[in-house]
Design an enzyme around this catalytic site. Structure first.
Site, mmCIF file in Angstrom:
data_model
loop_
_atom_site.group_PDB
_atom_site.id
_atom_site.type_symbol
_atom_site.label_atom_id
_atom_site.label_comp_id
_atom_site.label_asym_id
_atom_site.label_seq_id
_atom_site.Cartn_x
_atom_site.Cartn_y
_atom_site.Cartn_z
ATOM 1 N N LYS A 194 2.596 10.648 8.528
ATOM 2 C CA LYS A 194 3.771 10.480 7.699
ATOM 3 C C LYS A 194 3.835 11.583 6.667
ATOM 4 C CE LYS A 194 2.683 6.514 6.319
ATOM 5 N NZ LYS A 194 2.930 6.211 4.994
ATOM 6 N N GLN A 221 0.832 -1.205 0.000
ATOM 7 C CA GLN A 221 0.000 0.000 0.000
ATOM 8 C C GLN A 221 0.868 1.256 0.000
ATOM 9 O OE1 GLN A 221 -3.140 0.672 -0.332
ATOM 10 N NE2 GLN A 221 -3.141 2.820 0.279
ATOM 11 N N GLU A 222 1.989 1.195 0.716
ATOM 12 C CA GLU A 222 2.871 2.352 0.818
ATOM 13 C C GLU A 222 3.676 2.608 -0.459
ATOM 14 O OE1 GLU A 222 3.191 4.595 3.030
ATOM 15 O OE2 GLU A 222 2.019 3.824 4.697
ATOM 16 N N SER A 223 4.278 1.555 -1.007
ATOM 17 C CA SER A 223 5.269 1.767 -2.072
ATOM 18 C C SER A 223 5.137 0.836 -3.263
ATOM 19 C CB SER A 223 6.671 1.588 -1.484
ATOM 20 O OG SER A 223 6.875 0.216 -1.112
ATOM 21 N N TYR A 239 -7.153 3.695 3.412
ATOM 22 C CA TYR A 239 -5.826 3.095 3.582
ATOM 23 C C TYR A 239 -5.929 1.740 4.288
ATOM 24 C CZ TYR A 239 -1.018 2.861 5.539
ATOM 25 O OH TYR A 239 0.248 2.476 5.920
#
EC number: 4.2.2.n1
Length: 475
Positions: A475, A301-303, A428
């Site tokens: 973040k 999900q992040e990268s 998210y």
């Protein structure tokens, strides 16, 4: 006395209209020494994995056995006919198998109270002409024998005399959906919840016309000599309904699968096969008390598992860490995959440990992920806001309702830490839950078919490093 009257009233309302003759004459029911629950396999019904047993019906059966203070015995069968026969022969006490309430079942069995609702939908695959109604099909319908879908088709045939279908006894609903995706059959009928869950692994499934709306999912009891068990089931259902258990299980199994992105799902499945093998051993190495697949889903999900990922806001790497967070955790190179994964894992575990003990173990990860996304302080603001609105601050289903309010001045001006993109945090977390479910399914498939070269989930590759976030900052 009040509780007795309430249970009696519920029992009367739920059973009075059922045309079942119950003969309890001179019969004293034996006290249950165990609860024998007949079931079918399915992700929303009952399944076993390395993480233990799960499923909506299974979770409710566990609670009902505890309510009765007897051991639970789950007894899986391969088809509906076997289930019905087992109940009639007293080999099981209840059928809990994601079954809808239908006229035929009302005639044969006693039906428990509703657990949740589904639609019956026609299912086809990507690339086929979109059917406008049941008369607009370019192929054959295949359904499970002795299922509610046969009843639906029989009723439809009265209006569409040329309607025909195949019934099969050696497949279950999950297998038929896979056959649709693999172009082995043209159409089937399924419950909407089952299709929503299976699209995480079979993204080519498409939902056609709704054939039946808002059908209750119920448990089946024997038509005779089941008064005591029905009374106990009604009292249990009322207790769990008031406690929010049904809402919690609905959120647990279906809350995150309603949104579907075909392109993203296909891309994720390809990434599992081609990219994940390079980093899997790092997720396993640094997961700690976490299921490594939850850590891997978070990283995707992040990268999208890109160790060189960067954003305009200054976050970097596999776990997209801020510079202050990386420094706090001792990460010197955020673009080093192993350091990033190590730091991200440490941060998530820290978030989980910081959460109040009042949050149930099964939901702590979702609270921690929301904290990872918008900051622990904002999640605490949302929990306090939920409490002020007489919602449960320890239930993710309620926090999902409140988090988006942190974007509205009317609400965030009353909080300690102010504005936050709460709706983004909800999206998210739901995305990570979907990725996690797909990872679990594909991981289980690779273990069941170790010689299948179509998945490289088990492949081991070199190492790389990890990172984390500042506890109270987004973040």
């Amino acid at each position: 006395m009040t509780r007795f009257l309430l249970v009696f009233t519920l029992g009367f309302l739920l059973t009075a209209c059922q045309p079942v003759t119950v003969d309890e004459t001179e019969f004293v029911p034996k006290k249950l020494t165990e609860l024998r629950v007949g079931t079918l396999y399915g992700p929303q019904i009952y399944m076993t994995s390395g993480q233990g047993d799960s499923g909506f019906d299974y979770d409710m059966a566990v609670l009902f056995a505890e309510y009765l203070n007897v051991p639970l015995k789950m007894v899986p069968y391969t088809n509906n006919a076997e289930l019905y026969e087992a109940l009639k022969k007293n080999h099981i006490d209840i059928i809990a198998a994601g079954m809808t309430e239908t006229p035929a079942r009302r005639e044969q069995f006693r039906l428990g109270p509703p657990l949740y609702r589904v639609n019956q939908v026609l299912v086809y695959r990507e690339g086929m002409p979109v059917p406008k109604d049941i008369s607009d099909l370019k192929g054959k319908i295949t359904v499970i024998a002795d299922s509610a879908f046969v009843e639906t088709l029989t009723q439809l045939q009265k209006h569409y005399p040329t309607l025909v279908w195949d019934q099969i006894t050696d497949k279950d609903s999950e297998e038929l959906l896979a056959m649709i995706a693999n172009k082995e059959i043209d159409y089937t009928i399924a419950d909407s919840s089952s299709v929503q869950i299976n699209r995480r692994y079979l993204p080519d499934l498409r939902l056609g016309p709704v054939l039946e709306e808002k059908l209750n999912i119920v448990w089946l009891l024997p038509p005779n000599r089941s008064d005591q068990l029905m009374s106990q089931l009604l009292a249990f259902w009322h207790q769990e309904k008031r406690a929010g258990t049904l809402d919690h299980l609905n959120e647990k199994y279906f809350g995150h699968v309603k949104r579907f992105d075909y392109v993203d799902t296909r891309a994720f499945i390809r990434a599992i096969e081609t990219v994940l093998p390079r980093y899997r051993h790092l997720f396993e190495k640094y997961a700690g008390n976490l299921d490594w697949r939850k850590l891997a889903a978070t990283s995707y999900q992040e990268s999208h598992w890109n160790p060189n990922a960067r954003s305009a806001t200054g976050v970097r790497g596999m776990m997209m860490l801020t510079q202050p967070t990386a420094k706090e955790i001792g990460i010197t190179n955020r673009l080093d995959a192993e350091e990033s994964i190590r730091g991200g894992a440490a941060y998530l575990n820290d978030m989980i440990n910081r959460l109040p003990e009042s949050i149930p173990e099964s939901q702590r990860m979702w609270f921690a992920l929301a904290s990872y996304n918008i900051g622990y302080a904002h999640v605490e603001d949302a929990r306090k806001l939920a409490e002020s609105m007489e919602l449960n601050p320890n239930a993710w289903r309620d926090l999902k309702k409140v988090l988006p309010l942190l974007q509205k001045r009317k609400y965030y001006q009353k909080t300690r830490y102010g504005y936050a993109r709460g709706s983004e945090a909800v999206h998210y977390v739901d995305s990570i839950r979907r990725y996690y479910d797909t990872l679990v399914w594909m991981d289980n498939q690779s273990k069941q078919h170790p010689d299948d070269d179509s998945s490289d989930l088990e492949e081991e590759q070199p190492t790389l490093p990890a990172g984390t976030l500042s506890p109270d900052k987004p973040k």
